[in-house]
Design a protein around this motif. Sequence first.
Motif, mmCIF file in Angstrom:
data_model
loop_
_atom_site.group_PDB
_atom_site.id
_atom_site.type_symbol
_atom_site.label_atom_id
_atom_site.label_comp_id
_atom_site.label_asym_id
_atom_site.label_seq_id
_atom_site.Cartn_x
_atom_site.Cartn_y
_atom_site.Cartn_z
ATOM 1 N N SER A 133 0.839 -1.199 0.000
ATOM 2 C CA SER A 133 0.000 0.000 0.000
ATOM 3 C C SER A 133 0.872 1.246 0.000
ATOM 4 C CB SER A 133 -0.929 0.017 1.219
ATOM 5 O OG SER A 133 -0.199 0.363 2.387
ATOM 6 N N LEU A 134 0.226 2.396 -0.091
ATOM 7 C CA LEU A 134 0.934 3.673 -0.046
ATOM 8 C C LEU A 134 1.631 3.899 1.293
ATOM 9 C CD1 LEU A 134 -1.759 5.960 -1.747
ATOM 10 C CD2 LEU A 134 0.418 5.223 -2.758
ATOM 11 N N LYS A 135 1.217 3.168 2.323
ATOM 12 C CA LYS A 135 1.823 3.322 3.648
ATOM 13 C C LYS A 135 3.308 2.984 3.654
ATOM 14 C CE LYS A 135 -1.837 2.935 7.101
ATOM 15 N NZ LYS A 135 -2.322 2.155 8.257
ATOM 16 N N GLU A 136 3.757 2.213 2.664
ATOM 17 C CA GLU A 136 5.171 1.826 2.609
ATOM 18 C C GLU A 136 6.045 2.899 1.960
ATOM 19 O OE1 GLU A 136 6.249 -2.280 1.749
ATOM 20 O OE2 GLU A 136 4.105 -2.750 1.568
ATOM 21 N N SER A 258 12.490 3.671 -13.684
ATOM 22 C CA SER A 258 11.809 4.391 -12.602
ATOM 23 C C SER A 258 12.125 3.731 -11.266
ATOM 24 C CB SER A 258 10.294 4.378 -12.826
ATOM 25 O OG SER A 258 9.970 4.937 -14.082
ATOM 26 N N ASP A 259 12.226 4.518 -10.224
ATOM 27 C CA ASP A 259 12.456 3.962 -8.881
ATOM 28 C C ASP A 259 11.193 3.327 -8.317
ATOM 29 O OD1 ASP A 259 15.199 5.133 -7.214
ATOM 30 O OD2 ASP A 259 14.794 5.871 -9.218
ATOM 31 N N ILE A 260 10.074 4.006 -8.507
ATOM 32 C CA ILE A 260 8.784 3.553 -7.967
ATOM 33 C C ILE A 260 7.722 3.765 -9.037
ATOM 34 C CG2 ILE A 260 7.030 3.961 -6.180
ATOM 35 C CD1 ILE A 260 9.419 5.188 -4.498
ATOM 36 N N VAL A 261 6.815 2.803 -9.192
ATOM 37 C CA VAL A 261 5.703 2.945 -10.141
ATOM 38 C C VAL A 261 4.402 2.545 -9.452
ATOM 39 C CG1 VAL A 261 4.658 2.135 -12.282
ATOM 40 C CG2 VAL A 261 7.102 2.612 -12.195
ATOM 41 N N ILE A 262 3.445 3.455 -9.495
ATOM 42 C CA ILE A 262 2.110 3.227 -8.943
ATOM 43 C C ILE A 262 1.152 3.090 -10.121
ATOM 44 C CG2 ILE A 262 0.289 4.164 -7.460
ATOM 45 C CD1 ILE A 262 2.517 5.891 -6.130
ATOM 46 N N GLU A 263 0.485 1.942 -10.215
ATOM 47 C CA GLU A 263 -0.446 1.697 -11.318
ATOM 48 C C GLU A 263 -1.880 1.697 -10.828
ATOM 49 O OE1 GLU A 263 0.342 -1.728 -13.714
ATOM 50 O OE2 GLU A 263 2.459 -1.784 -13.124
ATOM 51 N N GLY A 264 -2.792 2.011 -11.733
ATOM 52 C CA GLY A 264 -4.193 1.924 -11.365
ATOM 53 C C GLY A 264 -5.100 2.518 -12.413
ATOM 54 N N PHE A 265 -6.316 2.831 -11.979
ATOM 55 C CA PHE A 265 -7.333 3.383 -12.872
ATOM 56 C C PHE A 265 -8.073 4.499 -12.161
ATOM 57 C CE2 PHE A 265 -6.542 -0.920 -14.237
ATOM 58 C CZ PHE A 265 -6.595 -0.873 -15.615
ATOM 59 N N ILE A 295 -5.716 2.325 -6.876
ATOM 60 C CA ILE A 295 -4.398 1.719 -7.113
ATOM 61 C C ILE A 295 -4.508 0.203 -7.175
ATOM 62 C CG2 ILE A 295 -2.096 1.407 -6.134
ATOM 63 C CD1 ILE A 295 -2.447 4.222 -4.888
ATOM 64 N N THR A 296 -3.914 -0.372 -8.216
ATOM 65 C CA THR A 296 -3.925 -1.824 -8.383
ATOM 66 C C THR A 296 -2.559 -2.446 -8.124
ATOM 67 O OG1 THR A 296 -3.501 -1.549 -10.763
ATOM 68 C CG2 THR A 296 -5.810 -1.731 -10.062
ATOM 69 N N SER A 297 -1.505 -1.622 -8.172
ATOM 70 C CA SER A 297 -0.161 -2.172 -8.004
ATOM 71 C C SER A 297 0.812 -1.061 -7.629
ATOM 72 C CB SER A 297 0.292 -2.843 -9.312
ATOM 73 O OG SER A 297 1.668 -3.175 -9.263
ATOM 74 N N ILE A 298 1.735 -1.383 -6.726
ATOM 75 C CA ILE A 298 2.841 -0.481 -6.405
ATOM 76 C C ILE A 298 4.116 -1.302 -6.437
ATOM 77 C CG2 ILE A 298 3.839 1.172 -4.772
ATOM 78 C CD1 ILE A 298 1.082 1.439 -3.491
ATOM 79 N N LYS A 299 5.062 -0.899 -7.269
ATOM 80 C CA LYS A 299 6.322 -1.625 -7.378
ATOM 81 C C LYS A 299 7.479 -0.664 -7.186
ATOM 82 C CE LYS A 299 4.761 -5.416 -10.333
ATOM 83 N NZ LYS A 299 3.361 -5.058 -10.565
#
Length: 450
Positions: A133-136, A258-265, A295-299
């Motif tokens: 989650s975004l909490k990380e 990219s260091d961080i990628v947040i995916e979603g719709f 958000i569907t994915s955070i990598k």
Amino acid sequence: MREFIELLEKNDLLTVIEQELDTELEIAHLAYIEAKKKDGKALLFTNVVNKKEKVKYNFPVLMNTFCSQKALNLAFTRDYEEVAAEISSLLKMHIPTSFSAKLDFFKKLLSLKSVPPKRLKKKGEFEYQSLSSLKELPILKTWEDDADKFITMGQVYTQSLDKTQNNLGMYRLQVKSDNELLMHWQIHKDATHFYHEYKKAGQKMPVSIAIGGDPLYIWCSQAPLPKGIFELLLYGFIKKENANLVQCQNGIFVPYNSDIVIEGFVDIDEMALEGPFGDHTGFYTPKEPFPVMKITSIKAKKDAIYQATVVGKPPLEDKIMALGTERVFLPLLQTSAPDLLDYNMPENGVFHNLILAKINTNYPAQAQQLMHAFWGVGQMSFVKHAIFVDKDAPNLKDYDKLIPYMLNRFDTKKLLISEGICDQLDHASPNSCYGGKAGLDLTDENLNQR
């Protein structure tokens, strides 16, 4: 990003802070103070916590990435004035009439081979680990009365419904929940136009947000390119190498490093109140409804760097970013205003709230003509106050000489009051997104009286 951090350190433009500091107000406050120093540096916070939530983050935070003109040139890998000169040269290309001119012509065309981004089939480095989650993520809260935490240096990637157009923008992103963000894209932005396409079609809109990677990505995200031109074309032009992209699960392409990628719709049927947010002008933006991103994915890379900026009264980091934009886009602006010699957007005018322009005056009312041209071109349409002077005026950044020059030529009869669209962040207007404008003609009095 780590390579750029090493470059900053090598050039004595980086301070590493190992002391434990909080994402709530503390980190942003130190970055705010540093950005206002004449010799301010980029700050890398390596011991980041949130005391209220009892969280210790795995990712360091980089602030003030564009801490100076030197840092901007390091991101460009060359002087930004050189980039401006190259754009000017390309815009002045003519049909070659000699063999040497033909060689020069094709040499310039060959130099453009690196402009288009490349779509790679391999997976991106950001897929090294998944976050729950975004909490990380060490997302910052900058000002005491901000509604929540905000991502402030996110590269927001979107595409049109028919997938023929791609857009990169930088918008503030408010945390709504552990897996929801509020998308503060203004009504004039390409991403908003795409959003209305999806809404009309009844389809949810894919969005990916990249953080970190090459710092030039974030500079390109705020570049005022004409509608329909993908901002990463500018990356390829500046660096003479293609931006390499990989596809997210939602179909959007983002830079592979990219260091961080947040995916979603973005949910086309859900809006939520965004704000308040401490803004560039020193006021809080009031609450307004904006779309919700699910958000569907955070990598993230295992050694990812979280990049952020402070938004507040200038001078701050955006002063340097805007300087690069001002110089690089002068040649493009001159195509719409060919008698424009130079312009300056003073930081205390919060950039497009005030523009000073030096023109080559050839006939009466030419300044007024150019005012209308400015107010009709891209982000220049946001300009509230435009002041025009002649070619014999002092340097536009020499305010000690320029201000007396302007005051000695002030005439209310040459003041043009108009109305038009304004930045959504404009707190001086009683309406959202449109309001009053003023243009002042301080060009040669005798010429205007002939």
